[in-house]
Design a protein around this motif. Structure first.
Motif, PDB file in Angstrom:
ATOM      1  N   LEU A  57       9.879  19.264  51.202  1.00 26.40           N
ATOM      2  CA  LEU A  57       9.857  18.014  51.932  1.00 26.40           C
ATOM      3  C   LEU A  57      10.838  17.050  51.265  1.00 26.40           C
ATOM      4  O   LEU A  57      10.908  16.963  50.044  1.00 26.40           O
ATOM      5  N   ARG A  62      10.171  10.917  54.477  1.00 27.47           N
ATOM      6  CA  ARG A  62       8.868  10.274  54.435  1.00 27.47           C
ATOM      7  C   ARG A  62       8.823   9.340  53.242  1.00 27.47           C
ATOM      8  O   ARG A  62       9.381   9.643  52.180  1.00 27.47           O
ATOM      9  N   LEU A  67       3.984  10.829  51.612  1.00 26.50           N
ATOM     10  CA  LEU A  67       3.964  12.155  50.997  1.00 26.50           C
ATOM     11  C   LEU A  67       2.668  12.360  50.213  1.00 26.50           C
ATOM     12  O   LEU A  67       2.064  13.441  50.252  1.00 26.50           O
ATOM     13  N   LEU A  86       8.826  19.378  46.921  1.00 26.59           N
ATOM     14  CA  LEU A  86       9.804  18.335  47.186  1.00 26.59           C
ATOM     15  C   LEU A  86      11.193  18.799  46.804  1.00 26.59           C
ATOM     16  O   LEU A  86      11.364  19.732  46.019  1.00 26.59           O
TER      17      LEU A  86
END
Length: 327
Positions: A57, A62, A67, A86
């Protein structure tokens, strides 16, 4: 990879199959396809033991607090089986899809981890950083004693050092076994700077894998995938492979892409020696032998078996069955 799935039912079915075969964890990336936190909520509901991770991610997609909310929601949805993956992603994704300038990626990632840790600590956030200024509200649900681990996909020395200082796991990709062993020094340095033990950082490299009784067919598919990652998928993979001792190969692959978008020439420029160092491709026996080389690198905790683009369900099943004896 999720592109071959036309339903969440299909995605969950593959995760259940992996669970039955004995795999410890399933993961998938998020670029411009499905939003993977929502998709993996379904997977968590329909599995019992297998761990679930996001790869990866982006902090450009975000807010750090969102998150943290997503990770804590997934913790509840999976009975504690979730790890938050991440990574800085790439300029193409950050700017072309998320509409954010790819500015100061490592600083943004560092502050994202800091803020998630604050939410994890007691729900309160008061953070005045160089990128983020957050405060005044709190997470309004109970925070678990053992919140989800934070894994970071990183390639370069500074990014890997950041992982050692602040994250719970390191997810490298497209490293030769020797290159991976060399980069471990940066992970250890980061852990020392953070007054931590490197043994507390879970190291799980991704190795692109293609298994087929037809050895050359498997190698051709893996070669195309690796060459595309090196030459066309942003600058970072190519830079990393060049730094591992293959600058001429990377230059030739990049030239084929930049001048003619010639994917066949890109693949042809990737020599057998380097393919075998970066990927696991060939018969099931070939695949297991090459995965073992990466798993035997000192400090590696587990291998993430990565699929190649364009695979169908049967090909992915063949890879899972080929790898299962190693579990």
């Amino acid at each position: 990879m999720t592109a071959d799935h036309d339903s969440l039912d299909s995605l969950a079915a593959r995760a259940r199959r992996a669970e039955r075969l004995g795999f410890g964890r399933v993961s998938a990336g998020e670029t411009t396809g499905w939003e993977m936190v929502s998709a993996f909520t379904v997977v968590g509901e329909r599995t019992e033991r297998i761990g679930i991770s996001t790869d990866v991610l982006s902090p450009y997609a975000r807010a750090p607090t969102v998150l943290a909310q997503a990770a804590l929601t997934m913790h509840d949805a999976t009975d504690g089986r979730f790890r938050l993956g991440l990574g800085t992603s790439s300029p193409a994704i950050a700017e072309g899809w998320h509409g954010e300038p790819f500015d100061r990626p490592l600083r943004r990632l560092r502050e994202t981890i800091d803020i998630i840790r604050e939410v994890y600590a007691d729900g309160d956030v008061t953070y005045d950083g160089e990128v983020f200024d957050v405060g005044g509200l709190s997470y309004d649900r109970p925070v678990p004693e053992q919140p989800p681990g934070i894994d970071v996909a990183a390639l370069g020395p500074k990014a890997t050092e950041l992982v050692g200082r602040f994250a719970d796991g390191w997810v490298p990709q497209l490293f030769t076994p020797d290159g991976l062993a060399d980069r471990m020094a940066d992970l250890r340095r980061g852990a020392d700077l953070g007054d931590r033990s490197v043994d507390d950082v879970r190291v799980t490299p991704i190795v692109r894998t293609v298994s087929d009784e037809d050895r050359e067919r498997a190698r051709a598919q893996a070669r195309s995938m690796v060459a595309f990652l090196v030459g066309a998928y942003g600058p970072f993979y190519g830079d990393s492979v060049a730094e591992q001792g293959y600058p001429e190969v990377v230059e030739e692959i990049r030239t084929a892409w930049e001048e003619d978008r010639d994917t066949e020439a890109m693949a042809a420029a990737l020599p057998d020696e380097l393919l075998d160092q970066l990927a696991a491709a060939g018969t099931p026996e070939d695949v297991r032998e090459r995965l073992e080389r990466h798993r035997s690198v000192d400090g590696v905790d587990a291998i993430r078996v990565g699929f190649a683009s364009g695979m169908n369900a049967a090909q992915k099943e063949a890879i899972m069955e080929a790898v299962a004896p190693l579990l």
